[in-house]
Design a protein around this motif. Sequence first.
Motif, PDB file in Angstrom:
ATOM      1  N   GLU A 155       0.841  -1.208   0.000  1.00  0.00           N
ATOM      2  CA  GLU A 155       0.000   0.000   0.000  1.00  0.00           C
ATOM      3  C   GLU A 155       0.873   1.253   0.000  1.00  0.00           C
ATOM      4  OE1 GLU A 155      -0.709  -2.703   1.880  1.00  0.00           O
ATOM      5  OE2 GLU A 155      -2.350  -3.227   0.512  1.00  0.00           O
ATOM      6  N   GLU A 156       1.951   1.210   0.792  1.00  0.00           N
ATOM      7  CA  GLU A 156       2.843   2.377   0.869  1.00  0.00           C
ATOM      8  C   GLU A 156       3.512   2.649  -0.484  1.00  0.00           C
ATOM      9  OE1 GLU A 156       4.285   2.381   5.536  1.00  0.00           O
ATOM     10  OE2 GLU A 156       5.228   1.020   4.123  1.00  0.00           O
ATOM     11  N   ARG A 157       3.859   1.557  -1.173  1.00  0.00           N
ATOM     12  CA  ARG A 157       4.474   1.708  -2.505  1.00  0.00           C
ATOM     13  C   ARG A 157       3.518   2.407  -3.451  1.00  0.00           C
ATOM     14  NH1 ARG A 157       8.148  -3.349  -4.353  1.00  0.00           N
ATOM     15  NH2 ARG A 157       9.016  -3.785  -2.340  1.00  0.00           N
ATOM     16  N   LYS A 158       2.242   1.986  -3.384  1.00  0.00           N
ATOM     17  CA  LYS A 158       1.222   2.554  -4.260  1.00  0.00           C
ATOM     18  C   LYS A 158       1.102   4.051  -4.000  1.00  0.00           C
ATOM     19  CE  LYS A 158      -2.452  -0.065  -6.283  1.00  0.00           C
ATOM     20  NZ  LYS A 158      -3.411  -1.098  -6.094  1.00  0.00           N
ATOM     21  N   ALA A 159       1.017   4.415  -2.723  1.00  0.00           N
ATOM     22  CA  ALA A 159       0.863   5.821  -2.347  1.00  0.00           C
ATOM     23  C   ALA A 159       2.098   6.630  -2.750  1.00  0.00           C
ATOM     24  CB  ALA A 159       0.637   5.926  -0.843  1.00  0.00           C
ATOM     25  N   ALA A 160       3.278   6.023  -2.535  1.00  0.00           N
ATOM     26  CA  ALA A 160       4.519   6.734  -2.846  1.00  0.00           C
ATOM     27  C   ALA A 160       4.669   6.967  -4.338  1.00  0.00           C
ATOM     28  CB  ALA A 160       5.708   5.940  -2.324  1.00  0.00           C
ATOM     29  N   ALA A 161       4.136   5.993  -5.102  1.00  0.00           N
ATOM     30  CA  ALA A 161       4.288   6.102  -6.560  1.00  0.00           C
ATOM     31  C   ALA A 161       3.427   7.230  -7.141  1.00  0.00           C
ATOM     32  CB  ALA A 161       3.927   4.780  -7.217  1.00  0.00           C
ATOM     33  N   GLU A 162       2.304   7.561  -6.440  1.00  0.00           N
ATOM     34  CA  GLU A 162       1.424   8.633  -6.922  1.00  0.00           C
ATOM     35  C   GLU A 162       2.173   9.966  -6.874  1.00  0.00           C
ATOM     36  OE1 GLU A 162      -1.583   8.116  -8.125  1.00  0.00           O
ATOM     37  OE2 GLU A 162      -1.541   5.977  -7.640  1.00  0.00           O
ATOM     38  N   GLY A 163       2.265  10.613  -7.969  1.00  0.00           N
ATOM     39  CA  GLY A 163       2.884  11.925  -7.996  1.00  0.00           C
ATOM     40  C   GLY A 163       4.396  11.915  -7.892  1.00  0.00           C
ATOM     41  N   LYS A 164       4.990  10.721  -7.995  1.00  0.00           N
ATOM     42  CA  LYS A 164       6.444  10.621  -7.847  1.00  0.00           C
ATOM     43  C   LYS A 164       7.188  11.039  -9.109  1.00  0.00           C
ATOM     44  CE  LYS A 164       9.536   6.774  -7.254  1.00  0.00           C
ATOM     45  NZ  LYS A 164       9.573   5.358  -6.952  1.00  0.00           N
ATOM     46  N   PHE A 165       6.516  10.898 -10.268  1.00  0.00           N
ATOM     47  CA  PHE A 165       7.198  11.163 -11.541  1.00  0.00           C
ATOM     48  C   PHE A 165       6.612  12.365 -12.272  1.00  0.00           C
ATOM     49  CE2 PHE A 165       7.344   6.559 -10.742  1.00  0.00           C
ATOM     50  CZ  PHE A 165       8.708   6.409 -10.646  1.00  0.00           C
ATOM     51  N   SER A 166       7.427  12.967 -13.105  1.00  0.00           N
ATOM     52  CA  SER A 166       6.912  14.019 -13.989  1.00  0.00           C
ATOM     53  C   SER A 166       7.620  13.914 -15.338  1.00  0.00           C
ATOM     54  CB  SER A 166       7.111  15.399 -13.370  1.00  0.00           C
ATOM     55  OG  SER A 166       8.481  15.634 -13.172  1.00  0.00           O
ATOM     56  N   LEU A 167       7.068  14.634 -16.330  1.00  0.00           N
ATOM     57  CA  LEU A 167       7.628  14.539 -17.684  1.00  0.00           C
ATOM     58  C   LEU A 167       8.675  15.621 -17.924  1.00  0.00           C
ATOM     59  CD1 LEU A 167       4.531  13.743 -19.882  1.00  0.00           C
ATOM     60  CD2 LEU A 167       6.497  12.259 -19.488  1.00  0.00           C
ATOM     61  N   ARG A 168       9.736  15.219 -18.567  1.00  0.00           N
ATOM     62  CA  ARG A 168      10.826  16.124 -18.912  1.00  0.00           C
ATOM     63  C   ARG A 168      10.540  16.837 -20.244  1.00  0.00           C
ATOM     64  NH1 ARG A 168      16.247  15.199 -17.197  1.00  0.00           N
ATOM     65  NH2 ARG A 168      15.787  13.151 -16.391  1.00  0.00           N
ATOM     66  N   ILE A 169       9.809  16.131 -21.128  1.00  0.00           N
ATOM     67  CA  ILE A 169       9.483  16.731 -22.420  1.00  0.00           C
ATOM     68  C   ILE A 169       7.981  16.593 -22.693  1.00  0.00           C
ATOM     69  CG2 ILE A 169      11.700  16.568 -23.644  1.00  0.00           C
ATOM     70  CD1 ILE A 169      10.901  13.868 -24.640  1.00  0.00           C
ATOM     71  N   LYS A 170       7.454  17.521 -23.478  1.00  0.00           N
ATOM     72  CA  LYS A 170       5.992  17.543 -23.671  1.00  0.00           C
ATOM     73  C   LYS A 170       5.527  16.722 -24.879  1.00  0.00           C
ATOM     74  CE  LYS A 170       4.499  21.588 -21.173  1.00  0.00           C
ATOM     75  NZ  LYS A 170       5.190  22.854 -21.108  1.00  0.00           N
ATOM     76  N   ASN A 171       6.247  16.833 -25.990  1.00  0.00           N
ATOM     77  CA  ASN A 171       5.787  16.157 -27.206  1.00  0.00           C
ATOM     78  C   ASN A 171       6.351  14.743 -27.296  1.00  0.00           C
ATOM     79  OD1 ASN A 171       4.271  18.343 -28.126  1.00  0.00           O
ATOM     80  ND2 ASN A 171       6.136  19.329 -28.893  1.00  0.00           N
ATOM     81  N   LEU A 172       5.494  13.798 -27.000  1.00  0.00           N
ATOM     82  CA  LEU A 172       5.940  12.393 -27.034  1.00  0.00           C
ATOM     83  C   LEU A 172       5.405  11.711 -28.285  1.00  0.00           C
ATOM     84  CD1 LEU A 172       5.308  11.374 -23.328  1.00  0.00           C
ATOM     85  CD2 LEU A 172       7.494  11.886 -24.393  1.00  0.00           C
ATOM     86  N   PRO A 173       6.111  10.682 -28.767  1.00  0.00           N
ATOM     87  CA  PRO A 173       5.570   9.921 -29.903  1.00  0.00           C
ATOM     88  C   PRO A 173       4.306   9.165 -29.485  1.00  0.00           C
ATOM     89  CG  PRO A 173       7.776   9.165 -29.278  1.00  0.00           C
ATOM     90  CD  PRO A 173       7.389  10.201 -28.300  1.00  0.00           C
ATOM     91  N   LYS A 174       3.526   8.765 -30.464  1.00  0.00           N
ATOM     92  CA  LYS A 174       2.267   8.056 -30.153  1.00  0.00           C
ATOM     93  C   LYS A 174       2.530   6.615 -29.704  1.00  0.00           C
ATOM     94  CE  LYS A 174      -0.623  11.313 -31.619  1.00  0.00           C
ATOM     95  NZ  LYS A 174      -0.308  12.305 -30.604  1.00  0.00           N
ATOM     96  N   LYS A 175       3.635   6.035 -30.214  1.00  0.00           N
ATOM     97  CA  LYS A 175       3.932   4.637 -29.879  1.00  0.00           C
ATOM     98  C   LYS A 175       5.133   4.582 -28.951  1.00  0.00           C
ATOM     99  CE  LYS A 175       2.308   2.206 -33.944  1.00  0.00           C
ATOM    100  NZ  LYS A 175       2.692   1.122 -34.819  1.00  0.00           N
ATOM    101  N   VAL A 176       4.925   4.047 -27.768  1.00  0.00           N
ATOM    102  CA  VAL A 176       5.993   4.044 -26.766  1.00  0.00           C
ATOM    103  C   VAL A 176       6.091   2.688 -26.065  1.00  0.00           C
ATOM    104  CG1 VAL A 176       6.631   4.984 -24.487  1.00  0.00           C
ATOM    105  CG2 VAL A 176       5.965   6.549 -26.315  1.00  0.00           C
ATOM    106  N   ILE A 177       7.320   2.277 -25.807  1.00  0.00           N
ATOM    107  CA  ILE A 177       7.575   1.114 -24.944  1.00  0.00           C
ATOM    108  C   ILE A 177       8.088   1.669 -23.624  1.00  0.00           C
ATOM    109  CG2 ILE A 177       9.155  -0.816 -24.520  1.00  0.00           C
ATOM    110  CD1 ILE A 177       9.102  -1.283 -27.601  1.00  0.00           C
ATOM    111  N   LEU A 178       7.420   1.306 -22.544  1.00  0.00           N
ATOM    112  CA  LEU A 178       7.865   1.716 -21.215  1.00  0.00           C
ATOM    113  C   LEU A 178       8.670   0.558 -20.623  1.00  0.00           C
ATOM    114  CD1 LEU A 178       7.776   3.652 -18.762  1.00  0.00           C
ATOM    115  CD2 LEU A 178       5.541   2.674 -18.195  1.00  0.00           C
ATOM    116  N   PHE A 179       9.868   0.873 -20.143  1.00  0.00           N
ATOM    117  CA  PHE A 179      10.753  -0.194 -19.656  1.00  0.00           C
ATOM    118  C   PHE A 179      11.148   0.003 -18.187  1.00  0.00           C
ATOM    119  CE2 PHE A 179      15.305  -1.205 -18.831  1.00  0.00           C
ATOM    120  CZ  PHE A 179      15.167  -2.576 -18.724  1.00  0.00           C
ATOM    121  N   ASP A 180      11.075  -1.091 -17.430  1.00  0.00           N
ATOM    122  CA  ASP A 180      11.649  -1.116 -16.081  1.00  0.00           C
ATOM    123  C   ASP A 180      12.381  -2.446 -15.939  1.00  0.00           C
ATOM    124  OD1 ASP A 180      12.332  -0.238 -13.588  1.00  0.00           O
ATOM    125  OD2 ASP A 180      10.325  -0.381 -12.724  1.00  0.00           O
ATOM    126  N   ASP A 181      13.481  -2.474 -15.199  1.00  0.00           N
ATOM    127  CA  ASP A 181      14.249  -3.722 -15.108  1.00  0.00           C
ATOM    128  C   ASP A 181      13.462  -4.825 -14.392  1.00  0.00           C
ATOM    129  OD1 ASP A 181      14.442  -2.436 -12.668  1.00  0.00           O
ATOM    130  OD2 ASP A 181      16.631  -2.464 -12.568  1.00  0.00           O
TER     131      ASP A 181
END
Length: 213
Positions: A155-181
Amino acid sequence: MAVKLIELAGCFFPNACLSCGNRIAVSEFLCDSCKCLIKGPIPYELSVDGLPVRSYWWYEPPVSDVIRAYKFGKRWRLSKLIAGWLLNLLDQSLPGAGRDYAIISVPTTIQALRERGFDTNSLVLRKLRRMANYRVINAITVAKSVLPQASLTKEERKAAAEGKFSLRIKNLPKKVILFDDVITTGSTIRSCAKLLESAGVEDLKIFSVARTK
Ligand SMILES: [Zn+2]
């Protein structure tokens, strides 16, 4: 000649398998028996926190030993081995279509960056780009520092993950692969996925090298 040199180097700099400790050649990371235990990619999608995820293999030895040595033991050269697993997963999951997607990784938290000295996912993607010319975009940044994931409950992980990230650039491609190890509960990946979709990504695929059972 090169093989003889490697054998010779092995006499002076003995090397051990990262998982079982058996003696191996200096150029290797795992022994043949441990390599045989990795049978990736997992040939089906897994639902993680409601999201479809493709993973190379389970987060268990020897894969977990390799990833731990890479992330916590400063074994940077392992980035190439891990990138090779990811490439194999991409080639088999999206035959001929992988290059249509830009790849964006989940960033390392500021605290982990301080401890490890490098962004682990980003280095894997740099190797992947060199090996197979994938388009990599450094799009997500950590908005605020949180406690290390390992010390948190689900539960704490879920809460911590909310609002943890932001975007560095605005114009993203339509097709994206999101990767995590490694994907465990999926809360981190869900946060990043939401962020990318809110920025106009229409076709989002999620890939990880390892996945907990
Ligand atoms: Zn071994």
